[in-house]
Scaffold this active site. Structure first.
Site, short mmCIF file in Angstrom:
data_model
loop_
_atom_site.label_atom_id
_atom_site.label_comp_id
_atom_site.label_asym_id
_atom_site.label_seq_id
_atom_site.Cartn_x
_atom_site.Cartn_y
_atom_site.Cartn_z
N CYS A 1 -9.39 -4.89 -8.10
CA CYS A 1 -8.37 -5.38 -7.17
C CYS A 1 -8.35 -6.90 -7.23
O CYS A 1 -9.40 -7.53 -7.15
CB CYS A 1 -8.68 -4.90 -5.76
SG CYS A 1 -7.48 -5.45 -4.54
N LEU A 2 -7.16 -7.48 -7.38
CA LEU A 2 -7.06 -8.94 -7.44
C LEU A 2 -7.59 -9.60 -6.19
O LEU A 2 -7.98 -10.76 -6.21
CB LEU A 2 -5.60 -9.36 -7.66
CG LEU A 2 -4.95 -8.95 -9.00
CD1 LEU A 2 -3.48 -9.34 -9.01
CD2 LEU A 2 -5.68 -9.58 -10.17
N HIS B 1 -2.59 -1.01 0.15
CA HIS B 1 -2.54 -2.41 0.63
C HIS B 1 -1.55 -2.57 1.78
O HIS B 1 -1.78 -3.32 2.71
CB HIS B 1 -2.14 -3.36 -0.50
CG HIS B 1 -3.27 -3.79 -1.38
ND1 HIS B 1 -4.38 -4.42 -0.91
CD2 HIS B 1 -3.45 -3.69 -2.72
CE1 HIS B 1 -5.21 -4.70 -1.92
NE2 HIS B 1 -4.66 -4.27 -3.03
ZN ZN Z 1 -5.59 -4.28 -4.82
#
Ligand code: ZN
Length: 201
Positions: free
Chosen positions: A122-123, A168
């Site tokens: 995940c960024l 998210h």
């Molecule tokens: Zn993510």
């Protein structure tokens, strides 16, 4: 299917270079894009995003910017939440040759009983790579940038990235989908990665 990553680091192509091996220009562009992405600890990542009601030029440019940042960050998906925008908007491109798809106000209408487990990153969670179990197939209803209805029947990596990004929009992170023990390891890896980033900044 293993070693697939969501909105993180390296496109899941066979032989994709490790981040350390990226050419300097690509790496600089990636680092610049990542500076726009909210990281773990930012309360926005734990906030539920609101439905989009205005389909105007501002939304179109928001979506375009999301696609550009995702591309530059070498991610395969990005949720507006990760840029601090609490709109129910996500973009993704599961496979390098596909066009970028934007989903506005996405709803999972059906998910398969069958599940698959694969690695995700995940960024917003530097250094974290964890095995996540999810339904193998989903049917999603959404709108595009012009409020036209979009229906997606996804499986494999596409189903995974859509579910990761919709999470998210609900304030849910992959850390919430793993065991306590795995979470402890992930937190340690993240502390190390974020510490390094801080030292390099
Ligand atoms: Zn993510």
């Amino acid at each position: 299917m293993s070693d697939q990553e969501m909105d993180v680091e390296v496109e899941p192509e066979e032989g994709a270079p490790a981040v350390a091996e990226l050419d300097p220009e690509t790496r600089a562009r990636r680092d610049a894009a990542l500076r726009h992405v909210r990281k773990f600890g930012d309360p926005v990542l734990r906030t539920t995003a609101l439905p989009v009601e205005r389909f105007d030029a501002a939304l179109a440019s928001e979506i375009e910017r999301m696609g550009e940042l995702m591309h530059d960050a070498l991610g395969i998906g990005l949720a507006a939440t990760q840029l601090g925008v609490l709109h129910r908007v996500l973009v993704y491109r599961a496979y390098a040759d596909d066009p970028i798809t934007a989903l506005v106000n996405p709803v999972i209408e059906w998910s398969s009983q069958e599940t698959e487990t694969a690695e995700e990153g995940c960024l917003s969670l530097p250094g974290v790579h964890v095995e996540v179990q999810r339904p193998a197939q989903v049917h999603v209803r959404a709108l595009d940038a012009t409020s036209k209805e979009v229906r997606v029947q996804a499986e494999g990596l596409e189903a995974r990235v859509i579910q990761h990004e919709i999470d998210h929009l609900e304030g849910v992170l992959i850390l919430d989908r793993i065991s306590v023990e795995r979470r402890r390891e992930a937190m340690a890896a993240m502390r190390e990665a974020m510490g390094e980033a801080a030292l390099l900044a």
